[in-house]
Write a protein that holds these residues in place. Structure first.
Motif, PDB file in Angstrom:
ATOM      1  N   UNK A 154      13.216  57.062 -76.128  1.00 50.09           N
ATOM      2  CA  UNK A 154      12.165  56.132 -76.544  1.00 50.09           C
ATOM      3  C   UNK A 154      11.214  56.801 -77.521  1.00 50.09           C
ATOM      4  N   UNK A 174      15.530  51.233 -84.783  1.00 46.02           N
ATOM      5  CA  UNK A 174      16.201  50.232 -83.930  1.00 46.02           C
ATOM      6  C   UNK A 174      17.612  50.680 -83.603  1.00 46.02           C
ATOM      7  N   UNK A 177      17.585  53.492 -80.969  1.00 45.23           N
ATOM      8  CA  UNK A 177      17.310  53.100 -79.584  1.00 45.23           C
ATOM      9  C   UNK A 177      18.410  52.208 -79.041  1.00 45.23           C
ATOM     10  N   UNK A 178      19.076  51.439 -79.908  1.00 43.87           N
ATOM     11  CA  UNK A 178      20.210  50.625 -79.453  1.00 43.87           C
ATOM     12  C   UNK A 178      21.314  51.524 -78.895  1.00 43.87           C
ATOM     13  N   UNK A 181      20.195  53.256 -75.688  1.00 38.62           N
ATOM     14  CA  UNK A 181      20.149  52.413 -74.496  1.00 38.62           C
ATOM     15  C   UNK A 181      21.554  52.139 -73.983  1.00 38.62           C
ATOM     16  N   UNK A 185      22.715  53.339 -70.324  1.00 38.79           N
ATOM     17  CA  UNK A 185      23.215  52.368 -69.349  1.00 38.79           C
ATOM     18  C   UNK A 185      24.579  52.814 -68.805  1.00 38.79           C
TER      19      UNK A 185
ATOM     20  N   UNK B  14      28.519  43.489 -67.214  1.00 37.33           N
ATOM     21  CA  UNK B  14      28.590  44.644 -68.118  1.00 37.33           C
ATOM     22  C   UNK B  14      29.513  44.340 -69.292  1.00 37.33           C
ATOM     23  N   UNK B  18      28.498  44.152 -73.268  1.00 34.19           N
ATOM     24  CA  UNK B  18      29.092  45.032 -74.283  1.00 34.19           C
ATOM     25  C   UNK B  18      29.772  44.202 -75.379  1.00 34.19           C
ATOM     26  N   UNK B  21      27.078  42.928 -77.568  1.00 34.33           N
ATOM     27  CA  UNK B  21      26.542  43.978 -78.447  1.00 34.33           C
ATOM     28  C   UNK B  21      27.469  44.147 -79.647  1.00 34.33           C
ATOM     29  N   UNK B  30      20.741  41.091 -79.738  1.00 31.13           N
ATOM     30  CA  UNK B  30      21.199  42.401 -79.251  1.00 31.13           C
ATOM     31  C   UNK B  30      20.288  42.909 -78.144  1.00 31.13           C
ATOM     32  N   UNK B  31      18.976  42.659 -78.299  1.00 29.45           N
ATOM     33  CA  UNK B  31      18.036  43.074 -77.246  1.00 29.45           C
ATOM     34  C   UNK B  31      18.382  42.353 -75.946  1.00 29.45           C
ATOM     35  N   UNK B  34      21.405  43.876 -74.338  1.00 31.86           N
ATOM     36  CA  UNK B  34      21.111  45.133 -73.642  1.00 31.86           C
ATOM     37  C   UNK B  34      20.385  44.882 -72.335  1.00 31.86           C
ATOM     38  N   UNK B  37      22.920  44.181 -69.785  1.00 31.34           N
ATOM     39  CA  UNK B  37      23.559  45.423 -69.325  1.00 31.34           C
ATOM     40  C   UNK B  37      22.683  46.114 -68.294  1.00 31.34           C
ATOM     41  N   UNK B  38      21.360  46.175 -68.596  1.00 35.22           N
ATOM     42  CA  UNK B  38      20.451  46.817 -67.654  1.00 35.22           C
ATOM     43  C   UNK B  38      20.448  46.086 -66.315  1.00 35.22           C
ATOM     44  N   UNK B  89      11.834  49.972 -73.179  1.00 36.72           N
ATOM     45  CA  UNK B  89      12.863  49.913 -74.213  1.00 36.72           C
ATOM     46  C   UNK B  89      12.848  48.568 -74.919  1.00 36.72           C
TER      47      UNK B  89
END
Lengths: 519, 119
Positions: A154, A174, A177-178, A181, A185, B14, B18, B21, B30-31, B34, B37-38, B89
């Motif tokens: 971060x 961006x 961090x993509x 992350x 994960x 998951x 993916x 993404x 995309x955020x 993710x 995924x989290x 994030x």
């Protein structure tokens, strides 16, 4: 006091980071002085550990919040219950790389990164990044590792996007961090699989009860892919040029250090977490794993350097070289892994496998120094000409003698020319890899020649030629801090190159021994 | 049976994230991918910690129980950490996406085409 050193190394930069808004009021100079003092103390603490840990081979544990922190397990409980830090020769080696890179990079950035008078975003994020990297080096707990990985990604992404007024910098941040992350994960998923089976996050404890089941291999895949992604090895290297190119020069150097730390962590997980366990149950197929690492390494070397040859943007060129140099480390350590558990009772490992690993690990350290130096000089070039394009640069050698000399040192070191440190580690890799497979050694030498060619291009087009003062946009002389950062790194490169024996015997060899010893 | 269903959900979430993404072009989407995924990893940890017919891991409940059945507390604590990290994030990624939009006038990654050579 002395048995609290491991935790102090991590908490000092954290405390300093959150002190920044306060010290920022004291003015620019005082704030920088405080940070440099803290980083010097950090390096001092790291080198204080060298006699005990590296030379005598001790392992220091630190259990957070325990009445006797130096014990691995608490009285009455047979397994470790709290967050445990572990400093053996290998993690100390990683810590020393981070310490030296951070100090020199911060010295450089004092003169180059502009901040408004009372704002201290840059230094806060920088110190958080340092704390994350230090934590990743020393922790012995998988979840704790994840937290430090996130801290570093971060703060790293925020630093990459630091110059938000530039067109592409936020997008580069961006991207970073993509990728981070996704990697974290995956890593956490692998950790979850380990926890489901063994009910612990402690690396050493999991290793001691590891059953080497099918699920463990899935977990290993998740963890190692995540680490390779963060380190920028070839199939996952697309973020490296964009991110390294748009970040400020000092942050490119820090990202490189972050890549080195994740690479070290990857090797640590291969041996300490999924290595042969003391319970003697099964083991992973080291030859296959080694060949996977070797193929990744050769691809990284070759694709990195061929892409670097055609670049016109100096920072993208160096970023592709960063990918290419990562390949050398993977190749060296991969050969070591491939012969690690061969059926001949460790004869091949003793004959050349260990030397290959020493070469690969030594190359991590050398690469951290010279790559750092090259990124910092590219920062000076960018400042002088206001562009990163090599076509817009000429004749810098007439103005900046120091920059020219240190760039030459860095360029010759990365190409593996004798008096500098790149030669020593590359020679170790060539010799030992040749005994394993001559073709791989020949590829490695060929890549080295191409590296020299592309750096000659940079040197010729930006430092040689007529003096053109009309192209210079920022002619102010370098500040003392900037010069100090460059000189320290150049001196380290020459000293390591002239006396490699001291470094190899004192730090690298114990690190490899600590990594490969079977508990 | 329930736990198998949960594990299938975890893996499909998951895979879903993916794939998105890889195939989605919009920076904001995309955020979201993710975040999925989290959540899948969070769900995975919570599923690991679950024990049937057990109570919440609260210290004062312990003496009242016939046999000591509690869900595992440590994964829950860890997931709390992960949720906070995920929040940080997401916030940072959204900020960067907004600034990217301001600088480039688009959120489509095909139009952004990476970082060009500096002119």
């Amino acid at each position: 006091m002395t048995n609290h050193i491991p935790v102090l190394i991590i908490t000092l930069p954290l405390i300093a980071a959150f002190l920044q808004p306060v010290t920022g009021f004291a003015g620019f100079k005082l704030r920088n002085l405080v940070i440099i003092t803290i980083l010097l103390v950090l390096n001092g603490l790291l080198f204080m550990l060298v006699p005990d840990v590296a030379l005598q081979g001790k392992t220091i544990y630190y259990t957070m919040g325990a009445s006797d922190p130096s014990q691995f397990t608490q009285p009455g409980i047979s397994f470790p219950v709290r967050i445990v830090l572990k400093i053996d020769s290998f993690s100390l080696f990683t810590g020393i790389i981070v310490g030296v890179v951070t100090l020199t990079t911060f010295l450089f950035s004092t003169g180059t990164v502009k901040e408004d008078k009372r704002k201290s975003y840059f230094s806060t994020l920088f110190l958080l990044f340092t704390a994350g990297l230090m934590g990743m080096s020393f922790t012995n707990d998988l979840f704790n590792f994840f937290v430090f990985l996130e801290i570093s990604s971060i703060s790293g992404a925020a630093l990459v996007a630091y110059r938000t007024y530039r067109k592409h910098a936020p997008y580069a941040g961006y991207k970073y961090i993509l990728i981070s992350t996704i990697a974290t994960t995956f890593f956490l998923f692998g950790v979850g699989i380990c926890y489901a089976q063994y009910g612990s996050f402690n690396i050493q404890y999991i290793n001691s009860v590891l059953a080497h089941s099918y699920l463990d291999k899935v977990a290993m895949l998740f963890i190692i892919v995540a680490m390779a992604m963060k380190a920028g090895s070839v199939p996952m290297h697309m973020w490296v040029p964009d991110t390294y190119a748009e970040a400020p020069a000092s942050i490119s150097a820090m990202l490189k250090a972050s890549g080195m730390v994740t690479l070290c962590a990857m090797f640590r997980f291969t041996f300490s977490l999924f290595g042969p366990s003391s319970s003697g149950a099964g083991k992973i197929n080291y030859e296959t794993l080694g060949w996977i690492v070797i193929v990744l390494g050769v691809l990284s070397m070759f694709i990195g350097v061929t892409m670097a040859l055609i670049q016109h943007d100096v920072r993208r060129l160096m970023a592709f070289h960063a990918v290419s140099q990562t390949g050398y480390m993977l190749l060296g350590v991969g050969v070591g892994i491939a012969v690690f558990a061969k059926g001949d009772g460790g004869a091949a490992f003793k004959a050349f496998g260990k030397m290959a690993m020493v070469g690969g690990i030594f190359h991590i350290m050398n690469n951290a120094f010279y790559k750092n130096l090259l990124f910092l000089t590219s920062g000076v070039m960018e400042r002088r000409f206001g562009t990163r394009n090599l076509n817009g640069m000429i004749g810098l050698g007439h103005r900046d003698t120091l920059t020219t000399v240190v760039f030459m040192i860095g360029a010759l070191a990365i190409a593996g020319i004798p008096p500098f440190n790149g030669f020593d580690s590359k020679l170790l890799i060539y010799e030992s890899v040749y005994k394993f497979s001559p073709v791989l050694a020949i590829i490695a030498m060929f890549v080295s020649v191409m590296t020299l060619a592309s750096f000659m291009k940079v040197f010729y087009s930006s430092f040689m030629g007529p003096r053109r003062d009309d192209l210079i946009v920022e002619g102010a002389p370098l500040t003392k801090g900037t010069k100090a950062g460059l000189i320290i790194l150049a001196a380290l490169i020459i000293l390591t190159g002239l006396f490699p024996g001291i470094i190899v015997d004192g730090i690298i060899e114990p690190a490899v021994t600590a990594l490969t010893q079977i508990r | 049976m329930l736990s198998i269903f949960l594990y299938v959900t975890v893996v499909s979430l998951l895979i879903l994230s993916i794939t998105s993404v890889i195939y989605k072009r919009n920076l904001i989407k995309l955020v979201i991918a993710l975040n999925i995924a989290e959540s899948s990893v969070n769900l995975f940890f919570i599923t690991l910690a679950y024990r049937p017919d057990s109570t919440a891991p609260i210290f004062t409940l312990a003496p009242a129980l016939q046999e000591l059945r509690m869900v595992l507390p440590s994964p829950q604590a860890l997931i709390l950490t992960n949720i906070v990290i995920g929040f940080a994030t997401t916030a940072l990624m959204l900020v960067l996406a907004v600034i990217t939009y301001k600088n480039n006038g688009t959120l489509d990654i095909r139009k952004l085409k990476g970082v060009e050579d500096h002119d």
